[in-house]
Structures are given as structure tokens and as C-alpha cells.
Motif scaffolding. Sequence first.
Motif, mmCIF file in Angstrom:
data_model
loop_
_atom_site.group_PDB
_atom_site.id
_atom_site.type_symbol
_atom_site.label_atom_id
_atom_site.label_comp_id
_atom_site.label_asym_id
_atom_site.label_seq_id
_atom_site.Cartn_x
_atom_site.Cartn_y
_atom_site.Cartn_z
ATOM 1 N N PRO A 162 -2.222 22.595 27.904
ATOM 2 C CA PRO A 162 -2.896 23.995 28.519
ATOM 3 C C PRO A 162 -3.926 24.393 28.785
ATOM 4 C CG PRO A 162 -2.914 23.470 26.186
ATOM 5 C CD PRO A 162 -2.828 21.979 26.771
ATOM 6 N N ALA A 163 -3.959 25.760 29.310
ATOM 7 C CA ALA A 163 -5.211 26.339 29.989
ATOM 8 C C ALA A 163 -6.363 26.329 29.064
ATOM 9 C CB ALA A 163 -5.130 27.392 30.709
ATOM 10 N N HIS A 164 -7.252 25.712 29.350
ATOM 11 C CA HIS A 164 -8.277 25.656 27.817
ATOM 12 C C HIS A 164 -9.450 25.549 28.677
ATOM 13 C CE1 HIS A 164 -8.196 21.461 28.499
ATOM 14 N NE2 HIS A 164 -9.107 21.517 27.584
ATOM 15 N N ASP A 165 -11.110 26.024 27.433
ATOM 16 C CA ASP A 165 -12.252 25.712 28.417
ATOM 17 C C ASP A 165 -12.979 25.367 27.291
ATOM 18 O OD1 ASP A 165 -12.832 28.397 26.502
ATOM 19 O OD2 ASP A 165 -13.308 29.036 28.705
ATOM 20 N N HIS A 166 -14.413 25.210 27.044
ATOM 21 C CA HIS A 166 -15.681 24.169 26.311
ATOM 22 C C HIS A 166 -16.763 24.869 25.988
ATOM 23 C CE1 HIS A 166 -12.664 20.198 25.468
ATOM 24 N NE2 HIS A 166 -12.658 20.655 26.239
ATOM 25 N N THR A 167 -16.666 25.952 25.520
ATOM 26 C CA THR A 167 -18.496 26.863 25.534
ATOM 27 C C THR A 167 -19.383 26.201 24.268
ATOM 28 O OG1 THR A 167 -17.235 28.805 25.331
ATOM 29 C CG2 THR A 167 -19.263 29.316 24.649
ATOM 30 N N PHE A 168 -20.586 25.714 25.041
ATOM 31 C CA PHE A 168 -21.871 25.433 24.094
ATOM 32 C C PHE A 168 -22.236 26.100 24.551
ATOM 33 C CE2 PHE A 168 -24.602 21.812 22.626
ATOM 34 C CZ PHE A 168 -25.573 22.225 23.995
ATOM 35 N N SER A 169 -23.605 26.298 23.426
ATOM 36 C CA SER A 169 -25.281 27.173 23.294
ATOM 37 C C SER A 169 -25.879 26.618 22.242
ATOM 38 C CB SER A 169 -24.667 28.562 23.209
ATOM 39 O OG SER A 169 -23.786 29.229 21.864
ATOM 40 N N ALA A 170 -26.860 26.615 22.530
ATOM 41 C CA ALA A 170 -27.636 26.110 21.256
ATOM 42 C C ALA A 170 -29.308 26.602 21.450
ATOM 43 C CB ALA A 170 -27.480 24.783 21.460
ATOM 44 N N ASN A 171 -30.168 26.876 20.665
ATOM 45 C CA ASN A 171 -31.551 27.164 20.659
ATOM 46 C C ASN A 171 -32.375 26.073 20.209
ATOM 47 O OD1 ASN A 171 -31.244 30.039 20.942
ATOM 48 N ND2 ASN A 171 -30.201 30.232 19.569
ATOM 49 N N THR A 172 -33.596 26.097 20.611
ATOM 50 C CA THR A 172 -34.196 24.451 19.987
ATOM 51 C C THR A 172 -34.841 25.924 19.129
ATOM 52 O OG1 THR A 172 -36.051 25.756 21.627
ATOM 53 C CG2 THR A 172 -34.616 24.172 21.909
ATOM 54 N N SER A 173 -35.555 24.702 18.018
ATOM 55 C CA SER A 173 -36.515 25.386 17.081
ATOM 56 C C SER A 173 -37.340 26.184 17.730
ATOM 57 C CB SER A 173 -36.805 24.455 15.951
ATOM 58 O OG SER A 173 -37.813 23.590 16.661
ATOM 59 N N SER A 174 -37.794 27.365 16.568
ATOM 60 C CA SER A 174 -39.166 27.761 17.086
ATOM 61 C C SER A 174 -40.525 27.005 16.419
ATOM 62 C CB SER A 174 -39.321 29.142 16.055
ATOM 63 O OG SER A 174 -40.024 30.273 15.932
ATOM 64 N N PHE A 175 -41.452 27.122 17.368
ATOM 65 C CA PHE A 175 -42.615 25.983 17.183
ATOM 66 C C PHE A 175 -43.722 26.734 17.406
ATOM 67 C CE2 PHE A 175 -46.075 23.246 17.343
ATOM 68 C CZ PHE A 175 -45.836 22.700 16.452
ATOM 69 N N ASP A 176 -44.988 27.657 16.980
ATOM 70 C CA ASP A 176 -46.904 27.404 17.160
ATOM 71 C C ASP A 176 -46.794 26.449 17.491
ATOM 72 O OD1 ASP A 176 -48.550 28.936 17.939
ATOM 73 O OD2 ASP A 176 -48.392 30.083 15.604
ATOM 74 N N TYR A 177 -47.907 27.040 19.133
ATOM 75 C CA TYR A 177 -47.899 25.469 19.054
ATOM 76 C C TYR A 177 -49.984 26.156 19.268
ATOM 77 C CZ TYR A 177 -43.974 23.666 21.761
ATOM 78 O OH TYR A 177 -43.512 22.776 21.559
ATOM 79 N N GLY A 178 -49.547 27.298 18.958
ATOM 80 C CA GLY A 178 -51.098 27.349 18.595
ATOM 81 C C GLY A 178 -52.137 28.043 19.905
ATOM 82 N N THR A 179 -53.642 27.755 19.632
ATOM 83 C CA THR A 179 -54.550 27.944 21.216
ATOM 84 C C THR A 179 -54.755 26.841 21.537
ATOM 85 O OG1 THR A 179 -55.112 29.878 19.825
ATOM 86 C CG2 THR A 179 -56.361 29.289 21.804
ATOM 87 N N LYS A 180 -54.518 26.715 22.341
ATOM 88 C CA LYS A 180 -55.141 25.135 23.607
ATOM 89 C C LYS A 180 -56.803 25.900 24.480
ATOM 90 C CE LYS A 180 -52.322 23.468 21.842
ATOM 91 N NZ LYS A 180 -51.736 22.337 20.626
#
Length: 259
Positions: free
Chosen positions: A138-156
Motif C-alpha cells: 500500500p502507498a506509504h512513507d516514512h517520516t524521520f526528524s530529530a534534534n541534537t542535544s543543547s550544549f554550551d560550548y562557552g567562549t573560545k
Amino acid sequence: MQKIGDITTTADPQGEFTDGNVAQGVSPTILPAAWFNTMQRELVNTVKGAGLLIDPKNDGQILSAIEALIASKSYLSIYPIGIVIWFAQNKDPNKLFPGTTWEYIGEDKTIRLAAASGSDVMSTGGSDSVTLTVGNLPAHDHTFSANTSSFDYGTKTTSTFDHGTKGTTAAGAHYHSIAFSTDDRGGAGFGGGPPNGAYGRTGDVGDHIHQIAIGAHSHTVGIGAHSHSVSGTTATTGSGTAFTVANSFIKLMGWYRSE
């Protein structure tokens, strides 16, 4: 079949045997070979007609022939041409029912009812296994989405590097303008120069360059807390292996009468 009266005149008026009466001048019935041959032919044809071979050592063939003929007449009416019979043993109806012809239906088949008109009787088709194609899904699709975790890299901080002294390109002949004003002693410019608010300029110094020192230094970059969104498609899976569609079954031997 011939009666004895069909062969000789010594039979009685009903064509049957008579012992005769010598005193009254009535002769006994003569037994010519023709009558015995007639009887023999009748008996032989009975045995052969039942599908048996003449056996001079078997005095029970007439009985066997009669039984076989009775049975044959019975199964001829019970098993008309086109009928199908089933056996749970290895039986051959060609041997069981002499005078008839049977065909084996075939191996590894299931039965599907034909059209009422009989137009597709004995046609074959189907398979015990199938392989799905894309068209079967049957006609169908696959959906995929995601977000990376939030991380503070500070001042470089970048690495320290001394760029040394660099020279500008030759700017060519030019001069600089100068605005005059009174000094803090309230008098006119030094040497009695132009009055307050007047303008002057330096002399033309010709083509020249300027040297600029760029000492060792670094830069700091702030990388605040943030995240990234991710989207895409899943990897291909599956091998297209065929799978069985056979129902639970029991095997029998099937024959149909063709003649």
C-alpha cells in the motif's frame, strides 16, 4: 445361444432334450458336437468378457467371471466418465475397475472449484509461494526528524600569532589639512599665525608608505548554547525472499475417469 432343438430334430416340441421311448417309437435326443461347441463358446465368452484369461486348471472361472461382470456393471453406474475418486493408499482404479480408463490428477495440487459451465475444468494455476513487489505494498512513507542535544560550548580563544610589521602601499603625493585656533593663553596662533578658525595645510611630501606594527594577539569567539535539526530517510531494508502461502494440508491420491 442355441437350444438343442436348433441343432437336431430329436428334441421335443419345446426344443429341449428327451430321453425318448423306444416302445412307442420315440428316439432319445441326439447330442451332436455342434451343441456342445455352442455351450463351450458361451462359457468361454463369459470368462473373457469379464477380462479373465482362460485357465484350464481353474474350474471356478465362470463364478469369478459372473462376480466380475456384476461388479463391473455396478461400478460403471457408480463411477461415470468424469467422476473423481480419492484414495488414502496407493491404488490404481485402472486395475480395480477393468474396462475403464482413469487418469491421475497430479502431485502437489489443491482443488479449486470450476465454473458452473465447466468451461475451465482441468485448468491449472497458482503457486505455493509468492514474492511481494513494490506494487503489492500500500502507498506509504516514512517520516524521520530529530534534534541534537543543547550544549554550551562557552567562549573560545584563537591561537596567539605575531603578524609582525606590515607596510601600506605607496599612497602617492598628498598633504594634510590643519585647522588653527588660539592657544590657552588667549593669543593668536604661535608666531602671530592665522586667526582663530582659519585653515592651512602641510606641504606635499611626495610618494611614501606608512609602517604599521601588528603585534602578537588573539581573538575570542563566543559559542553559545544551541542545537541542530536533523532530517532524512531511513536505510533500505528487506531481501525480497518468497514466502509460503500453502494452507495446512493432508495428501491423498486423486484419479478421474476419462473413458
